[in-house]
Design a protein around this motif. Structure first.
Motif, PDB file in Angstrom:
ATOM      1  N   LEU A 277       0.807  -1.223   0.000  1.00 20.75           N
ATOM      2  CA  LEU A 277       0.000   0.000   0.000  1.00 20.75           C
ATOM      3  C   LEU A 277       0.842   1.277   0.000  1.00 20.75           C
ATOM      4  CD1 LEU A 277      -2.714  -1.066   2.591  1.00 20.75           C
ATOM      5  CD2 LEU A 277      -3.123  -0.501   0.191  1.00 20.75           C
ATOM      6  N   VAL A 278       2.146   1.142   0.216  1.00 22.18           N
ATOM      7  CA  VAL A 278       2.971   2.344   0.373  1.00 22.18           C
ATOM      8  C   VAL A 278       3.483   2.798  -0.994  1.00 22.18           C
ATOM      9  CG1 VAL A 278       5.178   1.129   0.745  1.00 22.18           C
ATOM     10  CG2 VAL A 278       4.741   3.330   1.906  1.00 22.18           C
ATOM     11  N   ARG A 279       3.703   4.098  -1.132  1.00 23.44           N
ATOM     12  CA  ARG A 279       4.251   4.603  -2.398  1.00 23.44           C
ATOM     13  C   ARG A 279       5.761   4.370  -2.417  1.00 23.44           C
ATOM     14  NH1 ARG A 279       7.502   8.846  -1.257  1.00 23.44           N
ATOM     15  NH2 ARG A 279       6.838  10.437   0.248  1.00 23.44           N
ATOM     16  N   ARG A 280       6.363   4.543  -3.586  1.00 21.97           N
ATOM     17  CA  ARG A 280       7.828   4.471  -3.690  1.00 21.97           C
ATOM     18  C   ARG A 280       8.431   5.536  -2.779  1.00 21.97           C
ATOM     19  NH1 ARG A 280      10.321   2.940  -8.380  1.00 21.97           N
ATOM     20  NH2 ARG A 280      11.035   5.030  -8.863  1.00 21.97           N
ATOM     21  N   GLY A 281       9.436   5.176  -2.027  1.00 21.66           N
ATOM     22  CA  GLY A 281      10.083   6.134  -1.126  1.00 21.66           C
ATOM     23  C   GLY A 281       9.326   6.370   0.167  1.00 21.66           C
ATOM     24  N   GLY A 282       8.218   5.640   0.369  1.00 22.09           N
ATOM     25  CA  GLY A 282       7.411   5.860   1.575  1.00 22.09           C
ATOM     26  C   GLY A 282       7.880   5.024   2.759  1.00 22.09           C
ATOM     27  N   GLU A 283       7.130   5.156   3.869  1.00 21.60           N
ATOM     28  CA  GLU A 283       7.511   4.438   5.090  1.00 21.60           C
ATOM     29  C   GLU A 283       6.377   3.513   5.539  1.00 21.60           C
ATOM     30  OE1 GLU A 283       9.026   7.496   7.943  1.00 21.60           O
ATOM     31  OE2 GLU A 283       7.133   8.542   7.551  1.00 21.60           O
ATOM     32  N   VAL A 284       6.789   2.404   6.141  1.00 18.99           N
ATOM     33  CA  VAL A 284       5.835   1.461   6.727  1.00 18.99           C
ATOM     34  C   VAL A 284       6.200   1.301   8.196  1.00 18.99           C
ATOM     35  CG1 VAL A 284       4.901  -0.875   6.695  1.00 18.99           C
ATOM     36  CG2 VAL A 284       5.609   0.214   4.543  1.00 18.99           C
ATOM     37  N   LEU A 285       5.217   1.507   9.060  1.00 17.07           N
ATOM     38  CA  LEU A 285       5.443   1.317  10.494  1.00 17.07           C
ATOM     39  C   LEU A 285       4.763   0.016  10.918  1.00 17.07           C
ATOM     40  CD1 LEU A 285       6.503   2.510  13.207  1.00 17.07           C
ATOM     41  CD2 LEU A 285       4.239   3.552  13.490  1.00 17.07           C
ATOM     42  N   PHE A 286       5.568  -0.926  11.356  1.00 19.44           N
ATOM     43  CA  PHE A 286       5.024  -2.200  11.842  1.00 19.44           C
ATOM     44  C   PHE A 286       4.731  -2.049  13.321  1.00 19.44           C
ATOM     45  CE2 PHE A 286       7.645  -3.624   8.173  1.00 19.44           C
ATOM     46  CZ  PHE A 286       6.594  -4.029   7.378  1.00 19.44           C
ATOM     47  N   TYR A 287       3.491  -1.694  13.606  1.00 20.70           N
ATOM     48  CA  TYR A 287       3.073  -1.390  14.980  1.00 20.70           C
ATOM     49  C   TYR A 287       2.496  -2.625  15.669  1.00 20.70           C
ATOM     50  CZ  TYR A 287       1.208   1.150  18.881  1.00 20.70           C
ATOM     51  OH  TYR A 287       0.957   1.573  20.155  1.00 20.70           O
ATOM     52  N   GLY A 288       1.707  -3.403  14.928  1.00 15.87           N
ATOM     53  CA  GLY A 288       1.032  -4.558  15.518  1.00 15.87           C
ATOM     54  C   GLY A 288       1.981  -5.737  15.668  1.00 15.87           C
ATOM     55  N   GLY A 289       2.068  -6.276  16.868  1.00 19.14           N
ATOM     56  CA  GLY A 289       2.947  -7.423  17.103  1.00 19.14           C
ATOM     57  C   GLY A 289       2.290  -8.714  16.635  1.00 19.14           C
ATOM     58  N   CYS A 290       2.999  -9.476  15.798  1.00 14.57           N
ATOM     59  CA  CYS A 290       2.499 -10.776  15.328  1.00 14.57           C
ATOM     60  C   CYS A 290       2.793 -11.839  16.388  1.00 14.57           C
ATOM     61  CB  CYS A 290       3.188 -11.156  14.025  1.00 14.57           C
ATOM     62  SG  CYS A 290       2.824 -10.037  12.661  1.00 14.57           S
ATOM     63  N   PRO A 291       2.099 -12.982  16.310  1.00 10.68           N
ATOM     64  CA  PRO A 291       2.417 -14.073  17.245  1.00 10.68           C
ATOM     65  C   PRO A 291       3.907 -14.425  17.198  1.00 10.68           C
ATOM     66  CG  PRO A 291       0.441 -14.581  15.981  1.00 10.68           C
ATOM     67  CD  PRO A 291       1.007 -13.320  15.401  1.00 10.68           C
ATOM     68  N   LEU A 292       4.469 -14.759  18.358  1.00 10.39           N
ATOM     69  CA  LEU A 292       5.888 -15.115  18.417  1.00 10.39           C
ATOM     70  C   LEU A 292       6.210 -16.200  17.401  1.00 10.39           C
ATOM     71  CD1 LEU A 292       6.849 -15.245  22.201  1.00 10.39           C
ATOM     72  CD2 LEU A 292       7.585 -13.595  20.466  1.00 10.39           C
ATOM     73  N   GLY A 293       7.347 -16.052  16.720  1.00 13.40           N
ATOM     74  CA  GLY A 293       7.765 -17.052  15.752  1.00 13.40           C
ATOM     75  C   GLY A 293       7.230 -16.816  14.352  1.00 13.40           C
ATOM     76  N   SER A 294       6.439 -15.730  14.156  1.00 12.00           N
ATOM     77  CA  SER A 294       5.875 -15.457  12.822  1.00 12.00           C
ATOM     78  C   SER A 294       6.970 -15.078  11.829  1.00 12.00           C
ATOM     79  CB  SER A 294       4.897 -14.275  12.886  1.00 12.00           C
ATOM     80  OG  SER A 294       3.843 -14.551  13.763  1.00 12.00           O
ATOM     81  N   ASP A 295       6.752 -15.430  10.573  1.00 14.26           N
ATOM     82  CA  ASP A 295       7.598 -14.981   9.469  1.00 14.26           C
ATOM     83  C   ASP A 295       6.735 -14.249   8.461  1.00 14.26           C
ATOM     84  OD1 ASP A 295      10.148 -15.952  10.077  1.00 14.26           O
ATOM     85  OD2 ASP A 295       9.546 -17.983   9.509  1.00 14.26           O
ATOM     86  N   VAL A 296       7.340 -13.276   7.779  1.00 14.47           N
ATOM     87  CA  VAL A 296       6.647 -12.591   6.694  1.00 14.47           C
ATOM     88  C   VAL A 296       7.575 -12.601   5.487  1.00 14.47           C
ATOM     89  CG1 VAL A 296       5.501 -10.472   5.962  1.00 14.47           C
ATOM     90  CG2 VAL A 296       5.583 -11.056   8.374  1.00 14.47           C
ATOM     91  N   THR A 297       7.017 -12.803   4.307  1.00 16.80           N
ATOM     92  CA  THR A 297       7.812 -12.749   3.079  1.00 16.80           C
ATOM     93  C   THR A 297       7.437 -11.490   2.296  1.00 16.80           C
ATOM     94  OG1 THR A 297       7.746 -15.143   3.018  1.00 16.80           O
ATOM     95  CG2 THR A 297       8.432 -14.042   1.008  1.00 16.80           C
ATOM     96  N   PHE A 298       8.446 -10.735   1.898  1.00 16.95           N
ATOM     97  CA  PHE A 298       8.219  -9.540   1.085  1.00 16.95           C
ATOM     98  C   PHE A 298       8.923  -9.699  -0.252  1.00 16.95           C
ATOM     99  CE2 PHE A 298       8.456  -7.498   5.422  1.00 16.95           C
ATOM    100  CZ  PHE A 298       7.115  -7.189   5.509  1.00 16.95           C
ATOM    101  N   PRO A 299       8.345  -9.105  -1.313  1.00 19.00           N
ATOM    102  CA  PRO A 299       9.096  -9.028  -2.560  1.00 19.00           C
ATOM    103  C   PRO A 299      10.225  -8.014  -2.379  1.00 19.00           C
ATOM    104  CG  PRO A 299       7.048  -7.800  -2.732  1.00 19.00           C
ATOM    105  CD  PRO A 299       7.056  -8.422  -1.372  1.00 19.00           C
ATOM    106  N   THR A 300      11.404  -8.325  -2.871  1.00 16.30           N
ATOM    107  CA  THR A 300      12.539  -7.407  -2.664  1.00 16.30           C
ATOM    108  C   THR A 300      12.472  -6.196  -3.588  1.00 16.30           C
ATOM    109  OG1 THR A 300      13.871  -8.621  -4.271  1.00 16.30           O
ATOM    110  CG2 THR A 300      14.071  -9.269  -1.943  1.00 16.30           C
ATOM    111  N   GLU A 301      11.819  -6.346  -4.726  1.00 15.54           N
ATOM    112  CA  GLU A 301      11.879  -5.290  -5.738  1.00 15.54           C
ATOM    113  C   GLU A 301      11.387  -3.924  -5.230  1.00 15.54           C
ATOM    114  OE1 GLU A 301      10.728  -6.692  -9.654  1.00 15.54           O
ATOM    115  OE2 GLU A 301      10.137  -4.630 -10.111  1.00 15.54           O
ATOM    116  N   PRO A 302      10.148  -3.843  -4.690  1.00 15.39           N
ATOM    117  CA  PRO A 302       9.714  -2.512  -4.239  1.00 15.39           C
ATOM    118  C   PRO A 302      10.554  -1.988  -3.074  1.00 15.39           C
ATOM    119  CG  PRO A 302       8.089  -4.192  -3.661  1.00 15.39           C
ATOM    120  CD  PRO A 302       9.094  -4.847  -4.547  1.00 15.39           C
TER     121      PRO A 302
END
Ligand SMILES: [Zn+2]
Ligand SMILES: [Zn+2]
Length: 342
Positions: free
Chosen positions: A252-277
């Motif tokens: 949802l973020v624009r190029r050059g924008g910021e993302v704040l990860f405020y919500g804590g996921c359950p312990l041990g969670s993994d997230v996969t992101f595309p590297t390109e953006p």
């Protein structure tokens, strides 16, 4: 004194326990109000928390009250003084405290046992995070200082301000506090949540736009359409705490924008992101945890003169015997009055 004691998953009991006595540097307060919190709901479900110690354990962490007993060496407060206390305090002497990152303190001391007639406040909290409760402040509001301070600290971790568009994912208590804070900083806030009543509240808290929670590419596209030029948000705040929402925040973020990860996921969670953006789009991905003594003081000031109706977040007052049921069924903030209202 009566206190709620945690015995295991889903098992909390109202018990008569010896009145706590303050050790040197500590204070015992007589509770005016404790406040229910989604963290307590999680702790009750799991029956444990890394910081809470083995069961049976004292329970609850948001509280305000009057000083009932002072340990040796405590100065600056007297018996009967109304105080607000944070649920933790940094040590002041580790590496992270020394470099002024107290939310990363290696020896945070926590307060537990808010759901009780009397609560022992540990020494580091007395020293760094116990403040006089101003006369004009509704004690039910004062009991919310910790969650507000967390939101204020999170907002200091990002730069978005005047004229920027912020998308907030999640309209719970924290999403609402973040809406109020970022709107006050001049952001146009778009709050996304599946519940209409939360979207309406966000409007009252300063959001200029709202949307259902985006869960798939068409939801993402529809939220992006609300941002200037359809480019995406200058700032996206994830205030849900689910890996799939963390992933959507980056979409949802624009190029050059910021993302704040405020919500804590359950312990041990993994997230996969595309590297390109992330790489070509020069994104800033920022974490945030907990609060700081500075944020606690900021929160007290904001509670004294709230920019939006914070009281909206707080439901009917309940007694200690109703806490377990409330935590099991609702994420709403409910003030807890341990003794009968007189
Ligand atoms: Zn809390
Ligand atoms: Zn420290």
């Amino acid at each position: 004194v009566r206190a709620l004691i945690l015995h295991g998953p889903g098992d909390v009991r109202l018990e008569d326990v010896p009145a706590p006595r303050p050790a040197a540097g500590e204070v015992v307060i007589e509770t005016d109000y404790a406040m229910t919190c989604a963290t307590d709901a999680k702790i009750l479900r799991n029956g444990r928390h890394p910081a809470i110690g083995p069961c049976p354990a004292p329970f609850g962490h948001e509280v305000t009250g009057r000083v009932a007993a002072l340990g040796a060496g405590v100065t600056g407060v007297r018996e009967g003084d109304a105080v607000v206390v944070a649920n933790s305090a940094p040590c002041g002497s580790c590496h992270y405290c020394a470099i002024d990152r107290p939310s990363l303190c290696e020896n945070l001391t926590y307060l537990w046992g808010a759901y009780a007639e009397r609560v022992r406040v540990p020494r580091p909290i007395v020293r760094a995070n116990m403040l006089p409760r101003p006369d004009g402040l509704d004690p039910r509001m004062a009991a919310m200082i910790e969650p507000l301070a967390c939101a204020l600290h999170g907002a200091t971790r990002v730069e978005a301000g005047e004229g920027d568009t912020a998308v907030i994912l999640g309209g719970g208590v924290q999403g609402q506090f973040l809406t109020a804070r970022l709107a006050a900083r001049g952001c146009a806030v778009i709050l996304c949540d599946p519940h209409p009543e939360r979207r309406e509240r966000a409007r009252r808290f300063g959001a200029t736009g709202t949307h259902d929670a985006p869960r798939d590419p068409s939801g993402v596209a529809s939220v992006r359409e609300l941002t200037p030029g359809g480019r995406g948000a200058d700032l996206v705040v994830e205030a849900v705490g689910r890996p799939e929402t963390w992933r959507i925040a980056v979409d949802l973020v624009r190029r050059g924008g910021e993302v704040l990860f405020y919500g804590g996921c359950p312990l041990g969670s993994d997230v996969t992101f595309p590297t390109e953006p992330l790489h070509y789009g020069e994104l800033r991905l920022v974490g945030t945890y907990h609060h700081t003594p500075h944020a606690i003081r900021q929160a007290l000031e904001m509670l004294m003169d709230p920019p939006v109706p914070f009281a909206d977040l707080v439901g009917e007052t309940i007694g200690l015997e109703e806490v377990a049921g409330t935590l099991a069924t609702s994420g709403a903030k409910r003030p807890v009055r341990p003794r009968d209202l007189t």
